[in-house]
Design an enzyme around this catalytic site. Structure first.
Site, PDB file in Angstrom:
ATOM      1  N   ALA A   1      14.421  61.467  26.791  1.00  0.00           N
ATOM      2  CA  ALA A   1      14.448  60.611  25.924  1.00  0.00           C
ATOM      3  C   ALA A   1      15.305  61.006  24.680  1.00  0.00           C
ATOM      4  CB  ALA A   1      13.052  60.313  25.408  1.00  0.00           C
TER       5      ALA A   1
ATOM      6  N   GLY B   1      11.494  63.995  16.460  1.00  0.00           N
ATOM      7  CA  GLY B   1      11.488  64.118  17.964  1.00  0.00           C
ATOM      8  C   GLY B   1      10.913  62.923  18.302  1.00  0.00           C
ATOM      9  N   ASN B   2      10.500  63.175  19.757  1.00  0.00           N
ATOM     10  CA  ASN B   2       9.605  62.026  20.195  1.00  0.00           C
ATOM     11  C   ASN B   2       8.644  62.537  21.289  1.00  0.00           C
ATOM     12  OD1 ASN B   2      10.699  61.977  22.941  1.00  0.00           O
ATOM     13  ND2 ASN B   2      12.579  61.641  22.023  1.00  0.00           N
ATOM     14  N   ARG B   3       7.541  61.788  21.833  1.00  0.00           N
ATOM     15  CA  ARG B   3       6.641  62.430  22.596  1.00  0.00           C
ATOM     16  C   ARG B   3       6.803  62.350  24.217  1.00  0.00           C
ATOM     17  NH1 ARG B   3       2.455  57.668  21.591  1.00  0.00           N
ATOM     18  NH2 ARG B   3       1.245  58.833  23.050  1.00  0.00           N
ATOM     19  N   SER B   4       8.102  62.495  24.538  1.00  0.00           N
ATOM     20  CA  SER B   4       8.448  62.856  26.044  1.00  0.00           C
ATOM     21  C   SER B   4       8.195  64.032  26.661  1.00  0.00           C
ATOM     22  CB  SER B   4       9.867  62.375  26.246  1.00  0.00           C
ATOM     23  OG  SER B   4      10.203  62.711  27.686  1.00  0.00           O
TER      24      SER B   4
END
Ligand code: CTP
Length: 416
Positions: free
Chosen positions: A282, A215-218
């Protein structure tokens, strides 16, 4: 006539409260408004005072509560409050209040204030579904909107008693943001009325097994701000949200997704005949070639399992190449860091060309500063080569600049 002129240190807000069970939620809205530096005068109707008493409003606003036109008559409160206000917010607005406001009645202090106000007015209705759907209420809402009043769409969910349906007061935090948007802009222009826009937000997750994901930090905040501000400007908005934990923006249709494939499917579905699509999400660029149906176990030899990744489709580039309508405007975001092969601007220009979108909102994330923060700073790159810096400000303020640019692009397209 406005009595304004000199700059006042604190914006003056009149918070009108009409008599519905949701009146208690207006206490939270009042607290948010006062804590963020607004001078708030609460004007509850007689019915509202049956739900929440004057001492609560006085304590939370830090000033006397104006309850009727007969108190402090020498100060002429029934015209002064409206004349001096920078913003009037009514939450909750009952069906009765909407009817009286739409017909220009002035039979209590709140309706008199609405009639004398020359500032923007935001109302957040709350009532039973049947009342909201009644032809009389529909007509009253249409009349108020025509006159420039921002009427937020009620939320869906549990109503008083066992009923559920459309008619709940939107989350107080959302009313707060909607009200502030209008206050910051200083008008309630509905320049996106008649538009359907799609906004994506958040970060997608690609599962490795039932418990692990890439995953990512958005946080989704920028996408939510875009959705909220578009709705405040009159658009019908679908927000496709990937793994966000934010309250639904008032009057916005929210579709929840997890993976990039789901995001793509839902965005394309919502974009049929859309006027504009803004990809603020994102999406994960890669996904595991295979998703294990059971939890991947550690091996005894200390080695790591092989991880084969495949590339996800580029939703933005796909939309720009194959537009839902020939005039659908497509906006992308680029979170860039400079490196040996080029600076932030060079990377973004290359991305704009590669993706084929009309507008690219560039965030310099070299310091990791944007993620989860309330503020944003950006450069708007347009397909015609122009680059417009947007100074650091709230994500709502940036959203308005983006919608302004989208509206201009549409107008340019129409005159071409
Ligand atoms: N985007 C998309 N589909 C993807 C990846 C990105 O629609 N699979 C969109 C994002 O929503 C954003 C824009 O493309 O609006 C740019 O995202 P970014 O991650 O910066 O682009 P990438 O193509 O992944 O470029 P990079 O190689 O720099 O990561």
């Amino acid at each position: 006539m406005s009595t304004g002129g000199s700059r006042r240190p604190r914006p003056r807000v009149v918070l009108g409260v009409s008599g519905g069970i949701a009146a208690y939620k207006a206490c939270e809205l009042l607290r948010r408004l006062t804590e963020s530096g607004h001078d708030v005068t609460v004007v509850p109707t007689a019915a509202a005072l049956e739900f929440v008493g004057a001492p609560t409003w006085a304590a939370l606003s830090g000033k006397p509560v104006a309850t009727d036109v007969w108190t402090s008559v020498h100060e002429v409160p029934h015209v002064r409050l409206g004349q001096e206000a920078d913003l009037v917010v009514v939450a909750p607005a009952t069906a009765d209040l909407l009817a009286r406001a739409a017909h220009g009645m002035a039979d209590d202090l709140l309706t008199s204030t609405l009639l004398t106000a020359r500032c923007p007015v935001v109302v957040a209705p709350a009532m039973h579904t049947e009342m909201w759907e009644h032809a009389a209420t529909r007509a009253n809402v249409a009349t108020l909107r025509e006159r420039g009043v921002v009427v937020l769409e009620p939320a869906e969910g549990r109503l008083t008693g066992a009923d559920t349906g459309k008619g709940r007061l939107p989350d107080p935090e959302e009313i707060f943001h909607a009200a502030l948007d209008v206050l910051v802009r200083g008008d309630a222009r509905q320049d996106l009325a008649g538009w359907h826009v799609v906004v994506s937000a958040g970060g997608t997750r690609e599962y490795l097994d039932p418990v692990r994901y890439l995953g990512n930090r958005s946080s989704g905040r920028q996408g939510y701000a875009l959705a909220r501000t578009a709705a405040a400007r009159g658009a019908s908005v679908t927000l496709v949200a990937a793994n966000t934990e934010l309250a639904d923006p008032a009057g916005v249709k929210v579709v929840r997704v997890e993976t990039t494939a789901e995001l793509r499917e839902r965005v394309l579905e919502a974009s049929v005949a859309a006027d504009a699509v803004v990809m603020a999400a994102a999406p994960a660029d890669f996904r595991p070639a295979e998703v294990s149906t059971s939890k991947i176990k550690k091996s005894d030899d200390g080695g790591a399992p092989p991880l084969e990744l495949v590339q996800n489709p580029d939703i933005l580039a796909g939309l720009a190449a194959d537009r839902p309508r020939p005039d659908t405007l497509v906006v992308g975001f680029a979170a860039e860091t400079g490196d040996a092969s080029g600076d932030v601007l060079a990377h973004a220009r290359a991305k704009l060309a590669r993706k084929g979108c009309d507008l690219l909102v560039l965030n310099d994330v070299s310091g990791g500063a944007v993620f989860g923060s309330e503020d944003n700073e950006a450069v708007l790159l347009a397909a015609d080569g122009s680059a417009t810096p947007v100074p650091r400000g709230s994500k709502s303020a940036l959203s308005h600049v983006i919608w302004d640019a989208v509206v201009r692009l549409r107008a340019d397209g129409e005159t071409r």
